[in-house]
Design an enzyme around this catalytic site. Structure first.
Site, mmCIF file in Angstrom:
data_model
loop_
_atom_site.group_PDB
_atom_site.id
_atom_site.type_symbol
_atom_site.label_atom_id
_atom_site.label_comp_id
_atom_site.label_asym_id
_atom_site.label_seq_id
_atom_site.Cartn_x
_atom_site.Cartn_y
_atom_site.Cartn_z
ATOM 1 N N LYS A 1 -3.864 -8.107 -9.211
ATOM 2 C CA LYS A 1 -4.824 -8.923 -8.450
ATOM 3 C C LYS A 1 -5.831 -8.035 -7.746
ATOM 4 O O LYS A 1 -5.568 -6.864 -7.454
ATOM 5 C CB LYS A 1 -4.121 -9.811 -7.421
ATOM 6 C CG LYS A 1 -3.320 -9.089 -6.329
ATOM 7 C CD LYS A 1 -4.115 -8.643 -5.120
ATOM 8 C CE LYS A 1 -3.261 -7.921 -4.087
ATOM 9 N NZ LYS A 1 -3.994 -7.088 -3.154
ATOM 10 N N ASP B 1 2.329 -11.275 -1.483
ATOM 11 C CA ASP B 1 1.502 -11.372 -2.694
ATOM 12 C C ASP B 1 2.240 -12.013 -3.871
ATOM 13 O O ASP B 1 1.616 -12.315 -4.887
ATOM 14 C CB ASP B 1 1.067 -9.963 -3.149
ATOM 15 C CG ASP B 1 -0.092 -9.394 -2.333
ATOM 16 O OD1 ASP B 1 -0.814 -10.176 -1.675
ATOM 17 O OD2 ASP B 1 -0.282 -8.167 -2.370
HETATM 18 C C1 LIG Z 1 -2.882 -6.197 1.247
HETATM 19 C C2 LIG Z 1 -2.422 -7.387 0.417
HETATM 20 O O1 LIG Z 1 -2.084 -6.933 -0.887
HETATM 21 C C3 LIG Z 1 -3.576 -8.365 0.291
HETATM 22 O O2 LIG Z 1 -3.301 -9.378 -0.645
HETATM 23 C C4 LIG Z 1 -1.223 -8.088 1.040
HETATM 24 O O3 LIG Z 1 -1.525 -8.532 2.350
HETATM 25 C C5 LIG Z 1 0.058 -7.246 1.058
HETATM 26 O O4 LIG Z 1 1.042 -8.048 0.513
HETATM 27 P P1 LIG Z 1 2.506 -7.466 0.163
HETATM 28 O O5 LIG Z 1 2.377 -6.097 -0.413
HETATM 29 O O6 LIG Z 1 3.187 -8.538 -0.639
HETATM 30 O O7 LIG Z 1 3.099 -7.315 1.609
HETATM 31 P P2 LIG Z 1 4.536 -7.702 2.204
HETATM 32 O O8 LIG Z 1 5.589 -7.060 1.366
HETATM 33 O O9 LIG Z 1 4.614 -9.169 2.469
HETATM 34 O O10 LIG Z 1 4.433 -6.935 3.589
HETATM 35 C C6 LIG Z 1 4.418 -5.544 3.664
HETATM 36 C C7 LIG Z 1 3.856 -5.135 5.007
HETATM 37 O O11 LIG Z 1 2.413 -5.325 5.011
HETATM 38 C C8 LIG Z 1 1.979 -5.783 6.262
HETATM 39 N N1 LIG Z 1 1.377 -7.127 6.129
HETATM 40 C C9 LIG Z 1 1.464 -7.814 4.951
HETATM 41 C C10 LIG Z 1 0.864 -9.067 4.822
HETATM 42 C C11 LIG Z 1 0.209 -9.606 5.958
HETATM 43 N N2 LIG Z 1 -0.364 -10.812 5.907
HETATM 44 N N3 LIG Z 1 0.143 -8.905 7.108
HETATM 45 C C12 LIG Z 1 0.707 -7.668 7.201
HETATM 46 O O12 LIG Z 1 0.626 -7.038 8.262
HETATM 47 C C13 LIG Z 1 3.214 -5.801 7.170
HETATM 48 O O13 LIG Z 1 3.253 -4.540 7.798
HETATM 49 C C14 LIG Z 1 4.349 -5.953 6.167
HETATM 50 O O14 LIG Z 1 5.560 -5.436 6.665
HETATM 51 N N1 LIG Z 2 8.514 -2.977 -9.465
HETATM 52 C C1 LIG Z 2 7.833 -2.133 -8.683
HETATM 53 N N2 LIG Z 2 6.699 -1.562 -9.124
HETATM 54 C C2 LIG Z 2 6.013 -0.711 -8.330
HETATM 55 N N3 LIG Z 2 6.397 -0.343 -7.104
HETATM 56 C C3 LIG Z 2 7.504 -0.884 -6.613
HETATM 57 C C4 LIG Z 2 8.268 -1.792 -7.369
HETATM 58 N N4 LIG Z 2 9.300 -2.180 -6.623
HETATM 59 C C5 LIG Z 2 9.207 -1.542 -5.461
HETATM 60 N N5 LIG Z 2 8.122 -0.746 -5.428
HETATM 61 C C6 LIG Z 2 7.732 0.099 -4.267
HETATM 62 O O1 LIG Z 2 6.609 -0.529 -3.660
HETATM 63 C C7 LIG Z 2 5.630 0.440 -3.282
HETATM 64 C C8 LIG Z 2 4.268 -0.227 -3.396
HETATM 65 O O2 LIG Z 2 3.993 -0.412 -4.759
HETATM 66 P P1 LIG Z 2 3.036 -1.552 -5.322
HETATM 67 O O3 LIG Z 2 2.621 -1.105 -6.686
HETATM 68 O O4 LIG Z 2 3.660 -2.886 -5.203
HETATM 69 O O5 LIG Z 2 1.859 -1.418 -4.277
HETATM 70 P P2 LIG Z 2 0.594 -2.249 -4.046
HETATM 71 O O6 LIG Z 2 0.019 -2.636 -5.377
HETATM 72 O O7 LIG Z 2 -0.264 -1.459 -3.124
HETATM 73 O O8 LIG Z 2 1.123 -3.556 -3.334
HETATM 74 P P3 LIG Z 2 0.267 -4.728 -2.661
HETATM 75 O O9 LIG Z 2 -1.089 -4.768 -3.319
HETATM 76 O O10 LIG Z 2 1.098 -5.958 -2.958
HETATM 77 O O11 LIG Z 2 0.224 -4.382 -1.218
HETATM 78 C C9 LIG Z 2 5.808 1.595 -4.278
HETATM 79 O O12 LIG Z 2 5.450 2.802 -3.684
HETATM 80 C C10 LIG Z 2 7.282 1.517 -4.613
HETATM 81 O O13 LIG Z 2 8.033 2.379 -3.784
#
Ligand SMILES: C[C@](O)(CO)[C@H](O)COP(=O)(O)OP(=O)(O)OC[C@H]1O[C@@H](n2ccc(N)nc2=O)[C@H](O)[C@@H]1O
Ligand SMILES: Nc1ncnc2c1ncn2[C@@H]1O[C@H](COP(=O)(O)OP(=O)(O)OP(=O)(O)O)[C@@H](O)[C@H]1O
Length: 318
Positions: free
Chosen positions: A13, A143
């Protein structure tokens, strides 16, 4: 009879609009965001096995955990608990083929969790509907519901509460991957710090962007892309400023940090122009790799074809 393995393809996304409110007592921030699912995908295959195992291949596989902290296992545990199976020994093997950059702000781990929910729902014949899967998805991460749904959607709450948005036409993107990932909580924390220091720089209302999506005009949409987390991602990774500038110099209509970064997404006028911009950006030497992608695409979907037939996404090495 041993059930046949199920493979689910799931998209990355980008947030076209990401407006971050104040931190809530539970630590999350209230969001108004517009997600679009892009044609960078992971494939997740789930099959019955005596010993649980998880293997990861593809883009950034080495940095993905294979133990209980992998979000795919979190999805399995929740479905096992719900269906009266042993969450510690679910009798499954999971294989993840990554095309979504790891820790890139493109919801890679969330995508794998969503794909696992779909695959296990089918493998175990749980017959959970869309709403039930979405509710379980939200327990895994903010997400994850969008990774299930795909398309283009308006997200509120912590991003988990979704309504589909009309997006006419396909939009064409160039995606610039950075050398290392960024931590999502780290980037939200940096935004809080910057706001405490400098006050509240915030992007505007979402309505004009929704109108641009409905019109299908990429030039109109380009003017309205915005992400409150961008300043925080750039503060933690100052080289992103150069990447954002280089994409626009290469001919993109506009660029934005994707979610919590460090991936940058550049909107282009059409598919041909995206390939041209990707080649030029790749030559600028500002990022690790450049990809082209389009959106919107569907959310997590069971593949009817063999995964071996998966098309290779166009890739340009910087
Ligand atoms: C940055 C984005 O990717 C934008 O879509 C999302 O907000 C992040 O979504 P995500 O990775 O699924 O995050 P989550 O696993 O729910 O939360 C991880 C951490 O991100 C921060 N978090 C996430 C979502 C949100 N609305 N507020 C936050 O402050 C919090 O510190 C939380 O502990
Ligand atoms: N299936 C998975 N694929 C990738 N990373 C994973 C997975 N499961 C757990 N993780 C952990 O999650 C952390 C974040 O990875 P991810 O690829 O989801 O980040 P992101 O794309 O920045 O997430 P978001 O956009 O939802 O905030 C990685 O550093 C890894 O340690």
């Amino acid at each position: 009879m041993v059930p046949t393995p199920i493979t689910v393809r799931v998209p990355a996304k980008v947030n076209l609009h990401l407006s971050v409110g104040d931190a809530r007592p539970d630590g999350y921030h209230e969001l108004v965001t517009v997600f679009q699912a892009l044609s960078l995908t992971d494939d997740v295959t789930v099959l019955a096995a005596d010993e649980p195992a998880l293997e990861v291949q593809g883009e950034g596989a080495d940095s993905v955990p294979t133990g209980p902290e992998n979000l795919a296992w979190k999805a399995v545990r929740l479905l096992a608990e719900r269906s009266g199976r042993d969450p510690e020994n679910p009798g499954l093997r999971i294989s993840i083929n990554k095309g979504i950059p790891v820790a890139g702000g493109m919801a890679g781990g969330s995508a794998d969790a969503a794909a696992t929910l779909q695959a296990v729902n089918q493998l175990w014949r749980l017959e959970l509907g869309r709403d039930e899967l979405s509710e379980i998805a939200a327990q895994i991460g903010s997400d994850v519901p969008f990774s299930l749904q795909g398309g283009t959607a308006l997200g509120t709450g912590r991003g988990e509460s979704l309504v589909p948005v009309l997006a006419r036409h396909t939009f064409h993107w160039v995606i610039a991957l950075d050398k290392e990932g960024l931590s999502t909580p780290g980037v939200y924390g940096e935004l809080d710090r910057l706001r405490a220091e400098n006050g509240n720089g915030r992007i505007g209302e979402v309505e004009p962007l929704l109108e641009a999506l409905a019109s299908g005009d990429p030039r109109q949409l380009a003017l309205l892309l915005g992400n409150d987390l961008q300043a925080a991602a750039v503060s933690l990774r100052p080289n992103l400023r150069r990447t954002l500038r280089a994409g626009v110099q290469a001919g993109a209509l506009a660029g934005v940090v994707s979610g919590s970064g460090p991936t940058c997404a550049f909107l282009c006028t059409d598919g041909e122009e995206a390939v041209r911009v990707a080649a030029e950006l790749s030559g600028a030497g500002v990022c690790r790799t450049v990809r082209v992608a389009h959106g919107p695409v569907p959310g997590a979907k069971v593949l009817t074809e063999e995964p071996a037939n998966r098309p290779t996404p166009p890739q340009v090495h910087a």
